[in-house]
Design an enzyme around this catalytic site. Structure first.
Site, PDB file in Angstrom:
ATOM      1  N   LYS A 117       9.852   3.568  87.612  1.00 18.62           N
ATOM      2  CA  LYS A 117       9.903   4.463  86.454  1.00 18.62           C
ATOM      3  C   LYS A 117      11.241   5.184  86.357  1.00 18.62           C
ATOM      4  CE  LYS A 117       5.210   4.639  85.129  1.00 18.62           C
ATOM      5  NZ  LYS A 117       4.093   5.319  84.505  1.00 18.62           N
ATOM      6  N   LYS A 199       4.337  -6.538  85.500  1.00 22.18           N
ATOM      7  CA  LYS A 199       2.951  -6.152  85.189  1.00 22.18           C
ATOM      8  C   LYS A 199       2.809  -5.801  83.707  1.00 22.18           C
ATOM      9  CE  LYS A 199       1.745  -1.298  85.644  1.00 22.18           C
ATOM     10  NZ  LYS A 199       0.982  -0.225  86.167  1.00 22.18           N
ATOM     11  N   LYS A 202       1.125  -0.411  79.395  1.00 21.25           N
ATOM     12  CA  LYS A 202       0.907   0.123  78.053  1.00 21.25           C
ATOM     13  C   LYS A 202       2.162   0.764  77.482  1.00 21.25           C
ATOM     14  CE  LYS A 202      -2.234   3.464  79.715  1.00 21.25           C
ATOM     15  NZ  LYS A 202      -1.623   4.203  80.828  1.00 21.25           N
TER      16      LYS A 202
HETATM   17  P1  ATP Z   1       2.163   3.169  82.054  1.00 25.41           P
HETATM   18  O1  ATP Z   1       2.701   1.943  81.404  1.00 25.41           O
HETATM   19  O2  ATP Z   1       2.132   4.353  81.164  1.00 25.41           O
HETATM   20  O3  ATP Z   1       2.725   3.435  83.400  1.00 25.41           O
HETATM   21  P2  ATP Z   1      -0.120   1.623  82.840  1.00 25.41           P
HETATM   22  O4  ATP Z   1      -0.470   0.714  81.718  1.00 25.41           O
HETATM   23  O5  ATP Z   1       0.548   1.046  84.006  1.00 25.41           O
HETATM   24  O6  ATP Z   1       0.639   2.878  82.299  1.00 25.41           O
HETATM   25  P3  ATP Z   1      -1.943   3.498  84.129  1.00 25.41           P
HETATM   26  O7  ATP Z   1      -2.491   4.565  83.285  1.00 25.41           O
HETATM   27  O8  ATP Z   1      -0.827   3.844  85.035  1.00 25.41           O
HETATM   28  O9  ATP Z   1      -1.502   2.259  83.237  1.00 25.41           O
HETATM   29  O10 ATP Z   1      -3.080   2.795  84.957  1.00 25.41           O
HETATM   30  C1  ATP Z   1      -4.465   2.933  84.744  1.00 25.41           C
HETATM   31  C2  ATP Z   1      -5.224   1.931  85.576  1.00 25.41           C
HETATM   32  O11 ATP Z   1      -4.977   0.615  85.083  1.00 25.41           O
HETATM   33  C3  ATP Z   1      -4.827   1.901  87.054  1.00 25.41           C
HETATM   34  O12 ATP Z   1      -5.980   1.709  87.827  1.00 25.41           O
HETATM   35  C4  ATP Z   1      -3.928   0.708  87.158  1.00 25.41           C
HETATM   36  O13 ATP Z   1      -3.949   0.144  88.440  1.00 25.41           O
HETATM   37  C5  ATP Z   1      -4.542  -0.223  86.139  1.00 25.41           C
HETATM   38  N1  ATP Z   1      -3.548  -1.141  85.589  1.00 25.41           N
HETATM   39  C6  ATP Z   1      -2.507  -0.829  84.807  1.00 25.41           C
HETATM   40  N2  ATP Z   1      -1.811  -1.930  84.461  1.00 25.41           N
HETATM   41  C7  ATP Z   1      -2.447  -2.976  85.058  1.00 25.41           C
HETATM   42  C8  ATP Z   1      -2.213  -4.388  85.094  1.00 25.41           C
HETATM   43  N3  ATP Z   1      -1.206  -4.926  84.453  1.00 25.41           N
HETATM   44  N4  ATP Z   1      -3.068  -5.161  85.791  1.00 25.41           N
HETATM   45  C9  ATP Z   1      -4.110  -4.610  86.441  1.00 25.41           C
HETATM   46  N5  ATP Z   1      -4.376  -3.286  86.460  1.00 25.41           N
HETATM   47  C10 ATP Z   1      -3.570  -2.482  85.780  1.00 25.41           C
END
Ligand code: ATP
Ligand code: LTN
Length: 335
Positions: A117, A199, A202
């Site tokens: 990040k 990965k 969002k």
């Molecule tokens: P950001 O992009 O804002 O960092 P994010 O999409 O990575 O957000 P988080 O809110 O950080 O999402 O994560 C929420 C949950 O979703 C966590 O349990 C995380 O492990 C899971 N998660 C997020 N992205 C993935 C992915 N690509 N595959 C599997 N699990 C995911």
């Protein structure tokens, strides 16, 4: 809502930092409802974590309620699961500060999420981004959590939570329950459709990189059609075929078919056919969630009542742990 027995506690959360993706769903939320009978489950919308990256206030506000609606639309019954917003329970910030003082600079510096990040937000490497794991540890430890269902990217944060809790327990005697991560067999990591070694996230700016849970069927099919694969033509789960492996994982999550079954099903058929099938399975799999979501969003009063009740019960549970911690570290408490 109230927990009426002493089942073990499950805690997890998602940041309202963007529209939720298939990664959030398959890696985390979809598995949450399978735990609701066996455990006392607490699912939080972690808005305080979201502001470690700059957020538009109106969007943050809107997404907070939307995230709650997605939790419920995914099958989490608000009568059985404790659902609330992190900033509504001040104990999270209060315990996070204490834990900051028991978490080492070196430990935080090793966190890969912080490194990723910081690279993405080079103009805003703020202290909150650095101490993000202490707030997450506070979320988990306040409720005596035994199990934390998350995607594999969060494993390191659970490990630091365990380390800090053990350190605290060693100094002050048994205070915190040491939590375990809980990860499903498939879907723990869903990759970007545009760059299948990254990965799915969002907050990715590329619209085509992620499937949003509220995308229309047309959009879902179009995005899968454009998904980056390889120059091969054979649907086979193999090293180096990141794009296809990712699509196979997604297809498997929606159809419960094994990789071998999928290989057999698409034997002799091209990527075009396969991508269409993945798109349809995904769109059809998400359709009930989308319908329930629309119904819930039409009744904001109901959603707010859940948040109010959730904050009140969570505050009650959290205050018990917080006062124990305050007492142990020597904060003066009046009678
Ligand atoms: P950001 O992009 O804002 O960092 P994010 O999409 O990575 O957000 P988080 O809110 O950080 O999402 O994560 C929420 C949950 O979703 C966590 O349990 C995380 O492990 C899971 N998660 C997020 N992205 C993935 C992915 N690509 N595959 C599997 N699990 C995911
Ligand atoms: N850091 C998590 C979100 C999160 C979380 C938690 C998950 C914040 N607090 C407590 C489980 C338990 C993430 O997914 N990025």
């Amino acid at each position: 809502m109230e927990f009426s027995n002493d089942k073990k506690i499950v805690f997890s959360g998602v940041q309202p930092s963007g529209n939720l993706t298939l990664g959030n769903y398959l890696g985390a939320i979809k598995n949450w409802k399978t735990l609701q009978d066996e455990y006392n489950c607490i699912y939080c919308v972690v808005d305080m974590h979201a502001i470690t990256v700059r957020q538009d206030p109106a969007e943050l506000r809107r997404r907070t309620l939307e995230t709650l609606a997605i939790y419920i639309a995914s099958g989490l019954d608000p009568k059985e699961n404790l659902l609330f917003v992190q900033s509504h329970v001040p104990a999270h910030a209060q315990l996070a500060w204490v834990l900051d003082c028991y978490t080492m600079f070196g430990e935080l510096s090793r966190m890969t999420q912080f490194k990723d990040k910081s690279a993405k937000n080079a103009q805003n490497i703020n202290a909150g981004l650095f101490t993000y794991p202490s707030l997450m540890a506070a979320d988990i430890l306040l409720y005596k959590t035994a199990l934390v269902p998350v995607g594999v990217d969060q494993k390191q944060h659970i490990e630091i939570t365990r380390d800090v809790a053990e350190r605290f327990n060693q100094i002050y005697g048994e205070t915190f329950v040491i939590p375990e991560p809980y990860m499903p067999k498939t879907g723990t990591k869903i990759f970007s459709l545009a760059e299948p070694t990254k990965k799915m996230s969002k907050s990715d700016e590329n619209e085509n990189a992620s499937i949003k849970l509220l995308d229309t069927k047309d959009a879902i099919i179009r995005k899968f059609k454009r998904a980056v694969t390889d120059s091969d033509t054979c649907v086979k789960y193999a090293e180096g075929k990141d794009g296809i492996n990712n699509l196979m994982t997604i297809y498997s999550c929606f159809t419960s078919k094994s990789m071998e079954e999928i290989e057999k099903e698409f034997d002799g058929r091209g990527y075009g056919d396969f991508k269409l099938a993945v798109g349809e399975a995904c769109a059809d799999g998400l359709a009930p969630l989308q319908a329930e979501y629309a119904r819930l969003m039409a009744d904001k009063g109901y959603l707010e009542s859940i948040l109010k009740e959730g904050a009140s019960y969570a505050s009650y549970l959290a205050s018990k742990t917080l006062s124990k911690v305050y007492r142990k570290i020597g904060f003066y408490q009046t009678k």
